[in-house]
Motif scaffolding. Sequence first.
Motif, PDB file in Angstrom:
ATOM      1  N   GLU A 140      50.554  36.516  41.376  1.00 56.99           N
ATOM      2  CA  GLU A 140      49.774  37.428  42.148  1.00 56.99           C
ATOM      3  C   GLU A 140      48.596  37.462  41.732  1.00 56.99           C
ATOM      4  OE1 GLU A 140      51.337  41.815  42.643  1.00 56.99           O
ATOM      5  OE2 GLU A 140      49.773  41.987  41.109  1.00 56.99           O
ATOM      6  N   ALA A 141      47.727  37.139  42.770  1.00 57.69           N
ATOM      7  CA  ALA A 141      46.205  36.828  42.599  1.00 57.69           C
ATOM      8  C   ALA A 141      45.426  38.054  42.256  1.00 57.69           C
ATOM      9  CB  ALA A 141      45.649  36.220  43.876  1.00 57.69           C
ATOM     10  N   GLY A 142      44.401  37.780  41.248  1.00 55.69           N
ATOM     11  CA  GLY A 142      43.504  39.014  40.750  1.00 55.69           C
ATOM     12  C   GLY A 142      42.475  38.949  41.912  1.00 55.69           C
ATOM     13  N   SER A 143      41.609  39.984  41.912  1.00 62.32           N
ATOM     14  CA  SER A 143      40.683  40.391  42.973  1.00 62.32           C
ATOM     15  C   SER A 143      39.312  40.703  42.574  1.00 62.32           C
ATOM     16  CB  SER A 143      41.285  41.632  43.615  1.00 62.32           C
ATOM     17  OG  SER A 143      41.153  42.770  42.489  1.00 62.32           O
ATOM     18  N   ALA A 144      38.993  40.435  41.242  1.00 65.31           N
ATOM     19  CA  ALA A 144      37.539  40.854  41.059  1.00 65.31           C
ATOM     20  C   ALA A 144      36.981  40.108  39.681  1.00 65.31           C
ATOM     21  CB  ALA A 144      37.508  42.268  40.332  1.00 65.31           C
TER      22      ALA A 144
ATOM     23  N   ASP B 131      39.758  28.161  39.847  1.00 67.85           N
ATOM     24  CA  ASP B 131      38.665  29.019  40.183  1.00 67.85           C
ATOM     25  C   ASP B 131      37.252  28.019  40.188  1.00 67.85           C
ATOM     26  OD1 ASP B 131      39.702  31.481  40.488  1.00 67.85           O
ATOM     27  OD2 ASP B 131      39.539  31.865  38.169  1.00 67.85           O
TER      28      ASP B 131
ATOM     29  N   MET C  33      41.887  34.492  40.286  1.00 67.71           N
ATOM     30  CA  MET C  33      41.834  35.020  41.536  1.00 67.71           C
ATOM     31  C   MET C  33      42.210  34.043  42.605  1.00 67.71           C
ATOM     32  SD  MET C  33      37.893  36.873  41.268  1.00 67.71           S
ATOM     33  CE  MET C  33      37.815  37.142  43.040  1.00 67.71           C
ATOM     34  N   HIS C  34      42.081  32.519  42.213  1.00 72.16           N
ATOM     35  CA  HIS C  34      42.243  31.573  43.245  1.00 72.16           C
ATOM     36  C   HIS C  34      43.434  30.907  42.735  1.00 72.16           C
ATOM     37  CE1 HIS C  34      37.928  32.094  43.846  1.00 72.16           C
ATOM     38  NE2 HIS C  34      38.075  31.997  44.887  1.00 72.16           N
TER      39      HIS C  34
ATOM     40  N   ARG D 265      50.615  37.960  36.772  1.00 70.49           N
ATOM     41  CA  ARG D 265      49.277  37.746  36.841  1.00 70.49           C
ATOM     42  C   ARG D 265      49.085  36.917  35.715  1.00 70.49           C
ATOM     43  NH1 ARG D 265      45.660  41.290  39.621  1.00 70.49           N
ATOM     44  NH2 ARG D 265      46.721  42.321  41.096  1.00 70.49           N
TER      45      ARG D 265
ATOM     46  N   TYR E  41      40.793  39.441  32.629  1.00 73.62           N
ATOM     47  CA  TYR E  41      40.381  38.617  33.963  1.00 73.62           C
ATOM     48  C   TYR E  41      41.826  38.042  34.623  1.00 73.62           C
ATOM     49  CZ  TYR E  41      38.964  35.293  37.655  1.00 73.62           C
ATOM     50  OH  TYR E  41      39.025  34.497  38.686  1.00 73.62           O
ATOM     51  N   ASP E  42      42.044  38.345  35.867  1.00 75.00           N
ATOM     52  CA  ASP E  42      43.346  37.820  36.433  1.00 75.00           C
ATOM     53  C   ASP E  42      42.791  36.550  37.369  1.00 75.00           C
ATOM     54  OD1 ASP E  42      44.891  39.728  35.154  1.00 75.00           O
ATOM     55  OD2 ASP E  42      44.955  41.337  36.865  1.00 75.00           O
TER      56      ASP E  42
END
Length: 264
Positions: free
Chosen positions: A133-137, A155, A114-115, A95, A111-112
């Motif tokens: 691996e993308a974050g989700s939140a 992002d 996302m994009h 991540r 925070y991971d």
Amino acid sequence: MKIAALQMVSGPDVAANLSAARRLLEAAAAQGAQLAALPEYFCLIGQHDGDKLAIAEPLGEGPMQAMLAQAARELGLWIIGGTLPIRAATPDRVRNTTLVFSPSGEQVARYDKMHLFAFDNGRESYDEARVLEAGSAPTAFDAGGLRTGLSVCYDLRFPELYRAYAPCELLAVPAAFTYTTGEKHWELLLRARAVENQAYVIAPAQGGTHPNGRRTWGHSMVVDPWGEVLAVVPEGEGLAVAEVDPARLAQVRQQLPALAHRRL
């Protein structure tokens, strides 16, 4: 609150990068900053994408996280720890993670990214999905009463993420924008995110030619809610320091109450 966007030109030597980051954090504290933000991959810009896998840390352990916690505690700073590779569930992925530490040295937010960035113009080619691996939140936190929304680099091109943070007072965008895309889009997008969300933006970046030959755009900056650039570092190591003024924020939101006029 005085805030500082720290610009680096990181390389493949993690220890040297951590030393440079600590030096910049000390400089930020000496200038009176209460919150400092490091750039994306402050800890490593290696020769190959896979180099991130070798240094990835489990959450809560390792020298990179220890440096951030210790610096926050010793310098009395809120630290937005740029990004560092945190181990993912699958062994061939990590991540790209922002960790936030309070002045007590406690980790208070994660925070991971996302994009995941992909770009190919025939001369340059990038695909972060090879190792990330993308974050989700979305993630936001309170820094001494300053509500802050977290994002990372690519992002910045997805305004819906920042709408999810409304009405945050500060938006953080640690980055390692390529020179090619940064020259055309970096300042434009940062100022747009500030204006449309009527928020301050802090954007610490990688800025220079790295040992692997990659050149990043730099131009770390702080932008106010009216889209004015308050401080900027064009290239090389440095600090962009500016004041977050609650009165200015309130004035912008009162004279043009766009956030209250949203229909969607």
